[in-house]
Write a protein that holds these residues in place. Structure first.
Motif, PDB file in Angstrom:
ATOM      1  N   GLN A 119       0.982  -1.126   0.017  1.00 46.87           N
ATOM      2  CA  GLN A 119      -0.141  -0.049  -0.113  1.00 46.87           C
ATOM      3  C   GLN A 119       0.959   1.295   0.005  1.00 46.87           C
ATOM      4  OE1 GLN A 119      -2.385   0.647   3.545  1.00 46.87           O
ATOM      5  NE2 GLN A 119      -4.138   1.528   2.272  1.00 46.87           N
ATOM      6  N   GLN A 120       1.990   1.261   0.779  1.00 42.29           N
ATOM      7  CA  GLN A 120       2.678   2.252   0.660  1.00 42.29           C
ATOM      8  C   GLN A 120       3.469   2.673  -0.551  1.00 42.29           C
ATOM      9  OE1 GLN A 120       4.021   4.363   3.356  1.00 42.29           O
ATOM     10  NE2 GLN A 120       1.990   3.884   4.564  1.00 42.29           N
ATOM     11  N   VAL A 121       4.150   1.435  -0.995  1.00 38.12           N
ATOM     12  CA  VAL A 121       4.869   1.492  -2.331  1.00 38.12           C
ATOM     13  C   VAL A 121       3.859   2.184  -3.392  1.00 38.12           C
ATOM     14  CG1 VAL A 121       6.050   0.341  -4.019  1.00 38.12           C
ATOM     15  CG2 VAL A 121       6.681   0.232  -1.601  1.00 38.12           C
ATOM     16  N   SER A 122       2.761   1.624  -3.587  1.00 34.90           N
ATOM     17  CA  SER A 122       1.837   1.582  -4.713  1.00 34.90           C
ATOM     18  C   SER A 122       1.236   3.000  -4.407  1.00 34.90           C
ATOM     19  CB  SER A 122       0.949   0.542  -5.026  1.00 34.90           C
ATOM     20  OG  SER A 122      -0.005   0.648  -3.680  1.00 34.90           O
ATOM     21  N   THR A 123       1.067   3.638  -3.552  1.00 33.57           N
ATOM     22  CA  THR A 123       0.517   4.912  -3.286  1.00 33.57           C
ATOM     23  C   THR A 123       1.405   6.148  -4.102  1.00 33.57           C
ATOM     24  OG1 THR A 123      -0.726   4.400  -1.472  1.00 33.57           O
ATOM     25  CG2 THR A 123      -0.194   6.742  -1.568  1.00 33.57           C
ATOM     26  N   LEU A 124       2.739   5.797  -3.579  1.00 31.25           N
ATOM     27  CA  LEU A 124       3.692   6.988  -4.402  1.00 31.25           C
ATOM     28  C   LEU A 124       3.862   6.691  -5.555  1.00 31.25           C
ATOM     29  CD1 LEU A 124       5.603   9.214  -3.850  1.00 31.25           C
ATOM     30  CD2 LEU A 124       7.435   7.610  -3.041  1.00 31.25           C
ATOM     31  N   THR A 125       4.220   5.329  -6.084  1.00 28.87           N
ATOM     32  CA  THR A 125       4.244   5.180  -7.515  1.00 28.87           C
ATOM     33  C   THR A 125       3.122   5.486  -8.455  1.00 28.87           C
ATOM     34  OG1 THR A 125       3.665   2.599  -7.458  1.00 28.87           O
ATOM     35  CG2 THR A 125       6.102   3.135  -7.071  1.00 28.87           C
ATOM     36  N   ARG A 126       2.170   5.380  -7.780  1.00 35.38           N
ATOM     37  CA  ARG A 126       0.909   5.749  -8.613  1.00 35.38           C
ATOM     38  C   ARG A 126       0.958   7.364  -8.876  1.00 35.38           C
ATOM     39  NH1 ARG A 126      -2.313   2.771  -6.262  1.00 35.38           N
ATOM     40  NH2 ARG A 126      -2.992   4.196  -4.542  1.00 35.38           N
ATOM     41  N   ALA A 127       1.180   7.832  -7.932  1.00 32.10           N
ATOM     42  CA  ALA A 127       1.131   9.393  -7.772  1.00 32.10           C
ATOM     43  C   ALA A 127       2.075   9.805  -8.834  1.00 32.10           C
ATOM     44  CB  ALA A 127       1.301   9.869  -6.461  1.00 32.10           C
ATOM     45  N   ILE A 128       3.152   9.139  -8.923  1.00 32.55           N
ATOM     46  CA  ILE A 128       4.493   9.635  -9.719  1.00 32.55           C
ATOM     47  C   ILE A 128       3.979   9.258 -11.169  1.00 32.55           C
ATOM     48  CG2 ILE A 128       6.797   9.456 -10.400  1.00 32.55           C
ATOM     49  CD1 ILE A 128       7.614   8.609  -7.496  1.00 32.55           C
ATOM     50  N   ALA A 129       3.495   8.162 -11.449  1.00 36.42           N
ATOM     51  CA  ALA A 129       2.917   7.640 -12.588  1.00 36.42           C
ATOM     52  C   ALA A 129       2.138   8.529 -13.358  1.00 36.42           C
ATOM     53  CB  ALA A 129       2.691   6.405 -12.583  1.00 36.42           C
ATOM     54  N   GLU A 130       1.356   8.915 -12.532  1.00 39.00           N
ATOM     55  CA  GLU A 130       0.142  10.156 -13.113  1.00 39.00           C
ATOM     56  C   GLU A 130       0.498  11.158 -13.445  1.00 39.00           C
ATOM     57  OE1 GLU A 130      -2.619  10.273  -9.826  1.00 39.00           O
ATOM     58  OE2 GLU A 130      -3.457   8.294 -10.402  1.00 39.00           O
ATOM     59  N   THR A 131       1.783  11.603 -13.127  1.00 40.68           N
ATOM     60  CA  THR A 131       2.370  12.957 -13.780  1.00 40.68           C
ATOM     61  C   THR A 131       3.297  12.455 -15.147  1.00 40.68           C
ATOM     62  OG1 THR A 131       4.402  12.607 -12.647  1.00 40.68           O
ATOM     63  CG2 THR A 131       2.804  13.649 -11.419  1.00 40.68           C
ATOM     64  N   GLY A 132       3.536  11.456 -15.429  1.00 39.00           N
ATOM     65  CA  GLY A 132       4.262  10.991 -16.572  1.00 39.00           C
ATOM     66  C   GLY A 132       5.704  11.074 -16.422  1.00 39.00           C
ATOM     67  N   VAL A 133       6.138  11.422 -15.105  1.00 38.19           N
ATOM     68  CA  VAL A 133       7.721  11.602 -15.065  1.00 38.19           C
ATOM     69  C   VAL A 133       8.483  10.068 -14.647  1.00 38.19           C
ATOM     70  CG1 VAL A 133       9.439  12.416 -13.474  1.00 38.19           C
ATOM     71  CG2 VAL A 133       7.404  13.816 -14.096  1.00 38.19           C
ATOM     72  N   LYS A 134       9.463   9.809 -15.148  1.00 37.02           N
ATOM     73  CA  LYS A 134      10.086   8.677 -14.979  1.00 37.02           C
ATOM     74  C   LYS A 134      10.833   8.455 -13.503  1.00 37.02           C
ATOM     75  CE  LYS A 134      14.447   5.968 -16.655  1.00 37.02           C
ATOM     76  NZ  LYS A 134      13.323   4.505 -16.741  1.00 37.02           N
ATOM     77  N   CYS A 135      10.604   7.405 -12.894  1.00 41.33           N
ATOM     78  CA  CYS A 135      11.370   7.385 -11.809  1.00 41.33           C
ATOM     79  C   CYS A 135      12.057   5.992 -11.271  1.00 41.33           C
ATOM     80  CB  CYS A 135      10.116   7.068 -10.673  1.00 41.33           C
ATOM     81  SG  CYS A 135       8.736   6.086 -11.155  1.00 41.33           S
ATOM     82  N   TYR A 136      13.230   6.335 -10.251  1.00 42.11           N
ATOM     83  CA  TYR A 136      13.940   5.141  -9.924  1.00 42.11           C
ATOM     84  C   TYR A 136      13.624   5.196  -8.414  1.00 42.11           C
ATOM     85  CZ  TYR A 136      16.864   6.523 -13.904  1.00 42.11           C
ATOM     86  OH  TYR A 136      17.257   7.121 -15.248  1.00 42.11           O
ATOM     87  N   TRP A 137      13.678   3.511  -8.086  1.00 41.41           N
ATOM     88  CA  TRP A 137      13.376   3.488  -6.563  1.00 41.41           C
ATOM     89  C   TRP A 137      14.724   2.690  -6.050  1.00 41.41           C
ATOM     90  CZ3 TRP A 137       8.271   4.077  -4.183  1.00 41.41           C
ATOM     91  CH2 TRP A 137       8.299   3.863  -2.964  1.00 41.41           C
TER      92      TRP A 137
END
Length: 214
Positions: A119-137
């Motif tokens: 729940q913690q991880v998916s909440t943040l990855t979803r918020a970033i994904a919705e902006t269209g910005v690439k991410c690294y974890w």
């Protein structure tokens, strides 16, 4: 690393206590990324979990922030996260680098709380994904003793495997591949000495150079 391999890119780095003290990872990782030509904004909030970056959430033990070549600014009282969407809107980064592993690991729990962690991880990855910005974890590195945080290498391995499977669409950076258990000494079982942070920061930066956001 080749010179200025990240030239022209804007990187936003967020995370937990490893970035919340000026002489921790916020020093060498930030510096290494700048040396590669990136424009870098780093923020660490002590005790912050992944979902805490979706809203404004208070930190347990301070915050540090760095912009470009400026030194890190430490805030002890009244520290809080800044919502990731706000940070992305303000800074227009080409990529977000999330350094969160130890807070998700719940070392004081007898077993790893996978449902809560998801729940913690998916909440943040979803918020970033919705902006269209690439991410690294960036996942957790090894401990050299449990210390006061009860961090064990068995839990580190379990959490790293979990993150590798669940941080998509972010690219996972597996810190356990950068050293052998015990190579990076800690001051408390969790936070590294200066040498450990320098090696970790360099390894993360090298990974991003070899796997650039565009």
């Amino acid at each position: 690393m080749s010179n200025a391999a990240l030239a022209g890119l804007v990187l936003l780095v967020i995370g937990d206590s490893h970035l919340a003290t000026p002489n921790y990872l916020i020093g060498p990782l930030h510096d290494q990324l700048i040396e590669q030509g990136a424009e870098v904004h780093s923020i660490g909030v002590c005790g912050a979990n992944a979902a805490d970056w979706v809203t404004t959430s208070p930190g347990d033990c301070g915050r540090a922030e760095r912009r470009g070549n400026e030194p890190a600014i430490k805030i002890q009282d009244g520290a809080s996260t800044t919502p990731i969407t706000e940070l992305i809107e303000q800074g227009a980064p080409d990529a977000v680098v999330v350094v969160i592993g130890d807070t998700i690991a719940a070392y004081n729990n007898e077993t790893f709380p996978r449902s809560w962690a998801y729940q913690q991880v998916s909440t943040l990855t979803r918020a970033i994904a919705e902006t269209g910005v690439k991410c690294y974890w960036v996942g957790p590195g090894w401990s050299n003793n449990p210390g006061r945080f009860n961090k064990t290498n068995e839990r580190v391995e379990e959490v790293s495997d979990f993150l590798a499977e669940n941080v998509a669409p972010c690219t996972y950076i597996d810190s356990t591949q950068f050293a052998e258990p015990g190579d990076w000494r800690t001051i408390d079982g969790q936070h590294y000495t200066g040498s450990g942070y320098r090696q970790w920061g360099q390894a993360i930066a090298e990974f991003i150079v070899e796997n650039p956001p565009k």
